[in-house]
Write a protein that holds these residues in place. Structure first.
Motif, PDB file in Angstrom:
ATOM      1  N   ASP A   1       0.833  -1.208   0.000  1.00 51.60           N
ATOM      2  CA  ASP A   1       0.000   0.000   0.000  1.00 51.60           C
ATOM      3  C   ASP A   1       0.864   1.254   0.000  1.00 51.60           C
ATOM      4  O   ASP A   1       0.587   2.217  -0.731  1.00 51.60           O
ATOM      5  CB  ASP A   1      -0.927   0.005   1.219  1.00 51.60           C
ATOM      6  N   PHE A   2       1.896   1.284   0.827  1.00 57.79           N
ATOM      7  CA  PHE A   2       2.812   2.422   0.813  1.00 57.79           C
ATOM      8  C   PHE A   2       3.460   2.582  -0.563  1.00 57.79           C
ATOM      9  O   PHE A   2       3.572   3.684  -1.089  1.00 57.79           O
ATOM     10  CB  PHE A   2       3.904   2.244   1.869  1.00 57.79           C
ATOM     11  N   GLY A   3       3.893   1.459  -1.132  1.00 59.59           N
ATOM     12  CA  GLY A   3       4.648   1.508  -2.379  1.00 59.59           C
ATOM     13  C   GLY A   3       3.844   1.880  -3.594  1.00 59.59           C
ATOM     14  O   GLY A   3       4.403   2.321  -4.603  1.00 59.59           O
ATOM     15  N   LYS A   4       2.527   1.732  -3.528  1.00 67.38           N
ATOM     16  CA  LYS A   4       1.685   2.077  -4.676  1.00 67.38           C
ATOM     17  C   LYS A   4       1.412   3.574  -4.780  1.00 67.38           C
ATOM     18  O   LYS A   4       0.939   4.041  -5.814  1.00 67.38           O
ATOM     19  CB  LYS A   4       0.350   1.328  -4.580  1.00 67.38           C
ATOM     20  N   VAL A   5       1.668   4.319  -3.712  1.00 65.21           N
ATOM     21  CA  VAL A   5       1.370   5.758  -3.716  1.00 65.21           C
ATOM     22  C   VAL A   5       2.603   6.553  -3.277  1.00 65.21           C
ATOM     23  O   VAL A   5       2.561   7.305  -2.304  1.00 65.21           O
ATOM     24  CB  VAL A   5       0.165   6.078  -2.805  1.00 65.21           C
ATOM     25  N   PRO A   6       3.723   6.397  -3.987  1.00 61.96           N
ATOM     26  CA  PRO A   6       4.970   7.029  -3.504  1.00 61.96           C
ATOM     27  C   PRO A   6       4.905   8.546  -3.445  1.00 61.96           C
ATOM     28  O   PRO A   6       5.419   9.143  -2.495  1.00 61.96           O
ATOM     29  CB  PRO A   6       6.017   6.541  -4.516  1.00 61.96           C
ATOM     30  N   LEU A   7       4.273   9.194  -4.424  1.00 60.07           N
ATOM     31  CA  LEU A   7       4.216  10.652  -4.413  1.00 60.07           C
ATOM     32  C   LEU A   7       3.339  11.158  -3.269  1.00 60.07           C
ATOM     33  O   LEU A   7       3.691  12.122  -2.580  1.00 60.07           O
ATOM     34  CB  LEU A   7       3.680  11.180  -5.745  1.00 60.07           C
ATOM     35  N   PHE A   8       2.194  10.526  -3.081  1.00 62.95           N
ATOM     36  CA  PHE A   8       1.306  10.907  -1.977  1.00 62.95           C
ATOM     37  C   PHE A   8       2.028  10.727  -0.648  1.00 62.95           C
ATOM     38  O   PHE A   8       2.022  11.623   0.207  1.00 62.95           O
ATOM     39  CB  PHE A   8       0.033  10.050  -2.033  1.00 62.95           C
ATOM     40  N   PHE A   9       2.639   9.566  -0.449  1.00 66.78           N
ATOM     41  CA  PHE A   9       3.368   9.286   0.783  1.00 66.78           C
ATOM     42  C   PHE A   9       4.471  10.315   0.990  1.00 66.78           C
ATOM     43  O   PHE A   9       4.627  10.862   2.095  1.00 66.78           O
ATOM     44  CB  PHE A   9       3.969   7.881   0.717  1.00 66.78           C
ATOM     45  N   TYR A  10       5.254  10.585  -0.052  1.00 67.19           N
ATOM     46  CA  TYR A  10       6.422  11.459   0.082  1.00 67.19           C
ATOM     47  C   TYR A  10       6.017  12.847   0.571  1.00 67.19           C
ATOM     48  O   TYR A  10       6.583  13.370   1.546  1.00 67.19           O
ATOM     49  CB  TYR A  10       7.150  11.560  -1.254  1.00 67.19           C
ATOM     50  N   ASN A  11       5.035  13.443  -0.082  1.00 69.25           N
ATOM     51  CA  ASN A  11       4.680  14.816   0.261  1.00 69.25           C
ATOM     52  C   ASN A  11       3.927  14.906   1.588  1.00 69.25           C
ATOM     53  O   ASN A  11       4.151  15.840   2.365  1.00 69.25           O
ATOM     54  CB  ASN A  11       3.850  15.434  -0.868  1.00 69.25           C
ATOM     55  N   ILE A  12       3.073  13.914   1.881  1.00 66.21           N
ATOM     56  CA  ILE A  12       2.341  13.929   3.152  1.00 66.21           C
ATOM     57  C   ILE A  12       3.288  13.713   4.326  1.00 66.21           C
ATOM     58  O   ILE A  12       3.203  14.390   5.363  1.00 66.21           O
ATOM     59  CB  ILE A  12       1.238  12.852   3.144  1.00 66.21           C
ATOM     60  N   HIS A  13       4.227  12.775   4.189  1.00 69.00           N
ATOM     61  CA  HIS A  13       5.077  12.442   5.345  1.00 69.00           C
ATOM     62  C   HIS A  13       5.993  13.602   5.709  1.00 69.00           C
ATOM     63  O   HIS A  13       6.310  13.799   6.885  1.00 69.00           O
ATOM     64  CB  HIS A  13       5.867  11.151   5.078  1.00 69.00           C
ATOM     65  N   LEU A  14       6.424  14.390   4.732  1.00 66.40           N
ATOM     66  CA  LEU A  14       7.292  15.522   5.044  1.00 66.40           C
ATOM     67  C   LEU A  14       6.586  16.513   5.954  1.00 66.40           C
ATOM     68  O   LEU A  14       7.140  16.958   6.974  1.00 66.40           O
ATOM     69  CB  LEU A  14       7.746  16.214   3.748  1.00 66.40           C
ATOM     70  N   TRP A  15       5.361  16.870   5.603  1.00 72.58           N
ATOM     71  CA  TRP A  15       4.637  17.845   6.414  1.00 72.58           C
ATOM     72  C   TRP A  15       4.196  17.255   7.750  1.00 72.58           C
ATOM     73  O   TRP A  15       4.135  17.968   8.763  1.00 72.58           O
ATOM     74  CB  TRP A  15       3.437  18.385   5.625  1.00 72.58           C
ATOM     75  N   LEU A  16       3.901  15.961   7.766  1.00 69.52           N
ATOM     76  CA  LEU A  16       3.538  15.312   9.019  1.00 69.52           C
ATOM     77  C   LEU A  16       4.671  15.422  10.036  1.00 69.52           C
ATOM     78  O   LEU A  16       4.445  15.752  11.211  1.00 69.52           O
ATOM     79  CB  LEU A  16       3.205  13.842   8.761  1.00 69.52           C
ATOM     80  N   TYR A  17       5.903  15.160   9.591  1.00 67.87           N
ATOM     81  CA  TYR A  17       7.036  15.191  10.515  1.00 67.87           C
ATOM     82  C   TYR A  17       7.611  16.593  10.722  1.00 67.87           C
ATOM     83  O   TYR A  17       8.247  16.854  11.740  1.00 67.87           O
ATOM     84  CB  TYR A  17       8.141  14.262  10.011  1.00 67.87           C
ATOM     85  N   ALA A  18       7.387  17.511   9.766  1.00 72.17           N
ATOM     86  CA  ALA A  18       8.020  18.831   9.856  1.00 72.17           C
ATOM     87  C   ALA A  18       7.213  19.816  10.686  1.00 72.17           C
ATOM     88  O   ALA A  18       7.786  20.701  11.337  1.00 72.17           O
ATOM     89  CB  ALA A  18       8.227  19.406   8.454  1.00 72.17           C
ATOM     90  N   ALA A  19       5.889  19.690  10.672  1.00 74.10           N
ATOM     91  CA  ALA A  19       5.054  20.773  11.191  1.00 74.10           C
ATOM     92  C   ALA A  19       5.233  21.005  12.688  1.00 74.10           C
ATOM     93  O   ALA A  19       5.445  22.142  13.131  1.00 74.10           O
ATOM     94  CB  ALA A  19       3.587  20.475  10.874  1.00 74.10           C
ATOM     95  N   LEU A  20       5.165  19.946  13.490  1.00 75.09           N
ATOM     96  CA  LEU A  20       5.163  20.135  14.942  1.00 75.09           C
ATOM     97  C   LEU A  20       6.473  20.703  15.489  1.00 75.09           C
ATOM     98  O   LEU A  20       6.448  21.678  16.260  1.00 75.09           O
ATOM     99  CB  LEU A  20       4.806  18.820  15.638  1.00 75.09           C
ATOM    100  N   PRO A  21       7.655  20.150  15.122  1.00 74.76           N
ATOM    101  CA  PRO A  21       8.879  20.761  15.667  1.00 74.76           C
ATOM    102  C   PRO A  21       9.089  22.191  15.196  1.00 74.76           C
ATOM    103  O   PRO A  21       9.663  23.008  15.918  1.00 74.76           O
ATOM    104  CB  PRO A  21       9.994  19.826  15.162  1.00 74.76           C
ATOM    105  N   ALA A  22       8.595  22.509  13.978  1.00 75.21           N
ATOM    106  CA  ALA A  22       8.716  23.888  13.507  1.00 75.21           C
ATOM    107  C   ALA A  22       7.829  24.819  14.329  1.00 75.21           C
ATOM    108  O   ALA A  22       8.247  25.908  14.728  1.00 75.21           O
ATOM    109  CB  ALA A  22       8.349  23.965  12.027  1.00 75.21           C
ATOM    110  N   LEU A  23       6.590  24.399  14.605  1.00 70.91           N
ATOM    111  CA  LEU A  23       5.674  25.224  15.392  1.00 70.91           C
ATOM    112  C   LEU A  23       6.156  25.374  16.831  1.00 70.91           C
ATOM    113  O   LEU A  23       5.940  26.413  17.466  1.00 70.91           O
ATOM    114  CB  LEU A  23       4.277  24.603  15.368  1.00 70.91           C
ATOM    115  N   LEU A  24       6.815  24.325  17.354  1.00 72.23           N
ATOM    116  CA  LEU A  24       7.339  24.373  18.726  1.00 72.23           C
ATOM    117  C   LEU A  24       8.694  25.060  18.807  1.00 72.23           C
ATOM    118  O   LEU A  24       9.243  25.226  19.897  1.00 72.23           O
ATOM    119  CB  LEU A  24       7.461  22.953  19.291  1.00 72.23           C
TER     120      LEU A  24
END
Length: 381
Positions: free
Chosen positions: A322-345
């Motif tokens: 499932d992860f491998g079938k949507v590489p572009l979706f995964f790539y762009n979503i995961h960056l913001w998922l991991y980046a947002a909170l430490p940046a806001l904090l």
């Protein structure tokens, strides 16, 4: 031509390792990065050493270093299979070329407007001013833009033998390795169009808002795994999936054997082995050295073979697929998922390595239903 499930599984595992690398980039200290990055110190070109690191940091480095060459190989491989399907349907050459150029432009746009802002989010929030948005922060290029430019390259060369296209790419790669010190010496003028072209094509550079272009994945060195994937995809024949998996196994063990021979001889990398186990595997990624490619493409080929052997009904295989079938979706979503909170904090890189690993694992729990839902929405499940 049917999908090859073990390709999706392997791509899924690569995305998981990539998420680990990026989660630690945003959250943790102690992560090893910029391995081999060329530096100009007092007029002398040197290469950034690995430095001291923990066993956990070493394991993370090994896992994450498979991602880039594997990701680009699969991009070229999947592209070759996709074009074969389009040709089988009778689509014209101009239609196929337009598809490649549209796809390439989309990847570049996603890099500039989605992926790169996630990497720069901490800096943008800290300054709280539009003055921090410079040419360098906007033209902040990386793996997606490199793949996009690679699509342009393949669209121009797809009518010649894939062996010849890979040979051209290999020749350009060797030239880039040969002239890298000379190019590094000429780079300090950050606002020059010439230096911007060097950063796009040849020279990985440390991020600087004052630069005209930032790029840690210059096109020429990273075209090599993409055109290699194009070669393998074009030579995948009617012998079937089992034959293809066997070819990957042979390729993997051949690459690893050659890596060991070169590494013990002290050849093929800017960073020489220092007599330690960790130093032996401390290779230059920026730019990718021949030893780096041999080790990590070798491991990647072995992964492809192992995932072919993994039972179809395996739950792990289903999740990775499932992860491998949507590489572009995964790539762009995961960056913001991991980046947002430490940046806001305002706590970028402020946590331990082990805490960052825990954040990565929790992020995967969030990402899986998102990717699965996206597959259902697209009608791919």
């Amino acid at each position: 031509m049917a999908r090859l499930p073990f390709l999706d599984r392997t791509r899924g595992l690569i995305m998981v390792f990539m998420a680990l690398d990026h989660a630690l980039f945003f959250w943790s200290s102690g992560r090893i990065n910029n391995e081999g990055l060329p530096l100009l110190l007092n007029g002398t070109v040197t290469f950034n050493p690995l430095g001291d690191f923990s066993s956990l940091a070493f394991i993370v480095m090994l896992l994450s270093s498979i991602c880039a060459p594997g990701f680009l190989f699969l991009a070229g491989y999947a592209l070759a299979l996709s074009i074969k399907r389009r040709e089988f349907k009778g689509l014209s050459n101009s239609n196929i070329n337009h598809h490649l150029w549209r796809r390439g432009m989309l990847l570049i746009a996603l890099q500039l407007f989605i992926a790169s802002p996630a990497f720069n989010l901490q800096m943008l929030l800290q300054t709280k001013s539009l003055s921090s948005v410079t040419w360098g922060t906007f033209f902040s290029m990386s793996v997606l833009s490199t793949i996009g430019i690679g699509f342009f390259f393949i669209s121009l060369g797809r009518h010649i033998s894939p062996w010849n296209l890979f040979g051209i790419s290999g020749f350009l790669y060797l030239l880039s390795q040969l002239f890298l010190p000379t190019i590094t010496l000429s780079y300090p003028s950050h606002l020059s169009i010439v230096q911007a072209g060097q950063a796009i094509l040849v020279l990985p550079v440390s991020f600087s808002p004052e630069s005209l272009v930032n790029n840690n994945f210059p096109v020429i060195p990273w075209l090599l795994p993409m055109t290699l994937g194009w070669l393998y995809g074009n030579t995948y024949a009617a012998q079937g999936i089992a034959y293809e998996a066997g070819r990957f196994a042979v390729s993997g063990f051949s690459c690893l054997t050659l890596f060991l021979l070169l590494r013990f001889a002290g050849l093929g990398d800017y960073l020489l082995p220092d007599g330690t186990f960790q130093g032996f595997f401390g290779l230059s990624k920026y730019p990718p050295s021949p030893d780096y490619y041999l080790l990590y493409l070798g491991l990647f080929f072995i992964l492809l073979f192992l995932f072919y052997k993994l039972p179809e009904a395996s739950r792990l295989a289903g999740v990775l697929e499932d992860f491998g079938k949507v590489p572009l979706f995964f790539y762009n979503i995961h960056l913001w998922l991991y980046a947002a909170l430490p940046a806001l904090l305002s706590n970028f890189n402020g946590y331990s390595l082990s805490f960052g690993v825990a954040v990565w694992a929790f992020g995967l729990i969030i990402l899986y239903p998102l990717c699965h839902g996206y597959l259902v929405w697209k009608g791919l499940r």
